[in-house]
Design an enzyme around this catalytic site. Sequence first.
Site, PDB file in Angstrom:
ATOM      1  N   GLY A   1      41.838  -9.439 -52.491  1.00 24.30           N
ATOM      2  CA  GLY A   1      41.881 -10.875 -52.273  1.00 24.30           C
ATOM      3  C   GLY A   1      42.727 -11.602 -53.312  1.00 24.30           C
TER       4      GLY A   1
ATOM      5  N   ARG B   1      43.174  -2.488 -55.769  1.00 24.82           N
ATOM      6  CA  ARG B   1      42.059  -2.688 -56.692  1.00 24.82           C
ATOM      7  C   ARG B   1      40.988  -1.664 -56.389  1.00 24.82           C
ATOM      8  NH1 ARG B   1      39.251  -6.872 -54.915  1.00 24.82           N
ATOM      9  NH2 ARG B   1      37.425  -5.559 -54.637  1.00 24.82           N
TER      10      ARG B   1
ATOM     11  N   GLU C   1      36.894 -10.799 -41.982  1.00 28.93           N
ATOM     12  CA  GLU C   1      37.386 -11.438 -43.199  1.00 28.93           C
ATOM     13  C   GLU C   1      38.426 -12.527 -42.909  1.00 28.93           C
ATOM     14  OE1 GLU C   1      37.889  -8.508 -46.511  1.00 28.93           O
ATOM     15  OE2 GLU C   1      37.641  -7.089 -44.880  1.00 28.93           O
TER      16      GLU C   1
ATOM     17  N   ASP D   1      37.105  -0.208 -57.189  1.00 28.70           N
ATOM     18  CA  ASP D   1      35.784  -0.635 -57.653  1.00 28.70           C
ATOM     19  C   ASP D   1      34.950   0.556 -58.116  1.00 28.70           C
ATOM     20  OD1 ASP D   1      36.499  -3.207 -56.860  1.00 28.70           O
ATOM     21  OD2 ASP D   1      35.634  -2.948 -54.857  1.00 28.70           O
TER      22      ASP D   1
ATOM     23  N   GLU E   1      35.360   2.547 -54.005  1.00 30.60           N
ATOM     24  CA  GLU E   1      36.421   2.478 -53.002  1.00 30.60           C
ATOM     25  C   GLU E   1      37.642   1.789 -53.584  1.00 30.60           C
ATOM     26  OE1 GLU E   1      34.252   0.398 -49.933  1.00 30.60           O
ATOM     27  OE2 GLU E   1      35.250  -1.488 -50.442  1.00 30.60           O
TER      28      GLU E   1
ATOM     29  N   TYR F   1      32.979 -14.465 -52.720  1.00 28.94           N
ATOM     30  CA  TYR F   1      33.863 -15.563 -52.343  1.00 28.94           C
ATOM     31  C   TYR F   1      33.294 -16.960 -52.531  1.00 28.94           C
ATOM     32  CZ  TYR F   1      36.456 -11.695 -50.394  1.00 28.94           C
ATOM     33  OH  TYR F   1      37.136 -10.515 -50.248  1.00 28.94           O
TER      34      TYR F   1
ATOM     35  N   SER G   1      35.084  -6.156 -48.102  1.00 30.15           N
ATOM     36  CA  SER G   1      34.427  -7.371 -48.598  1.00 30.15           C
ATOM     37  C   SER G   1      32.910  -7.346 -48.449  1.00 30.15           C
ATOM     38  CB  SER G   1      34.985  -8.618 -47.893  1.00 30.15           C
ATOM     39  OG  SER G   1      36.266  -8.909 -48.373  1.00 30.15           O
TER      40      SER G   1
ATOM     41  N   ASN H   1      40.756  -0.889 -52.536  1.00 30.48           N
ATOM     42  CA  ASN H   1      41.197  -1.936 -51.613  1.00 30.48           C
ATOM     43  C   ASN H   1      42.707  -2.059 -51.729  1.00 30.48           C
ATOM     44  OD1 ASN H   1      41.784  -4.399 -50.339  1.00 30.48           O
ATOM     45  ND2 ASN H   1      39.841  -5.304 -50.942  1.00 30.48           N
TER      46      ASN H   1
END
Length: 308
Positions: free
Chosen positions: A275, A251, A7, A253, A269, A212, A150, A271
């Site tokens: 980002g 964050r 990443e 998901d 999961e 992205y 990601s 994070n």
Amino acid sequence: MGGPSAEHEVSLSTGRECAKALRVAGFEVVEVTLGRGDAAGASVAGMGDRGGAELARRLSEQRPDVVFNALHGRYGEDGCVQGLLEWFGLPYTHSGVLASALAMDKTRAKHAFREAGLPIVASVIADREDVRAGHVMPPPYVVKPNDEGSSVGVYIVHEGDPAPALSDAMPARVMVEAYAPGRELTTTVMGDRALAVTEIVTDGWYDYDAKYAEGGSRHVIPAAIPAEITAACLDYALRAHRALGCRGLSRTDFRWDESRGVDGLVLLETNTQPGMTPTSLAPEQAAHAGIAFPDLCRWMVEDALCRD
């Protein structure tokens, strides 16, 4: 920012955006770029080739009041850099060593979620060669590294598909996870507050490019979902944040199979360093809550400075 993980480019984008915002917020900012592993010039070599020693030297020279950690992936958000910063006694943004390591290891994170009573999907850790040779669980399922983010290196195997031809770049042991159908939802937690629920709409899988690339996905905020699903997402995200021991911003998901109501909501999961690019979800949710990007970055710095 930067670093030797898959990443690297995303981290550079995050770092540049946050540096600009922090300057707008009135901070003096020094940018430290970690190379991929063959860095030269002003960049610090990647952690994988002992760049940690060079990073330590830079930090020792600068002695910053606080470190804004804009790294993603291995070394940057798995507890490695966090441990170095702890050793130096430097305040830093986002989660600490243990929470970072737990969240990056998807299997161990699932253990923590299960103990907290959060809904997750079944998964196993298997040898890459066994996954190539035949189905290690009935399709449909997903194959992914156990410790990358990601959507890097994700394979989806549908019913009727042959065993996946995993790339040699995949680790020797991988996670095989039951496929969770439904809509893609996500919730950002800021300290002790869950901000909002966003639905991520794509033409296919929410992969690296969809996350992205410009126009790769469409974010619907607030998500057009029933109130009970919104409430469940907010509740589960905050509980996941606490179960892992996260600090600052995280964050979480989800996938939601609307045909099953609240029973169709599963946590994928969390994070610990979401980002912060122009297309990123956490800044969008903060803006939806009335928090401008420079103010969000300022809060992250102040949150780091105020910890015990």
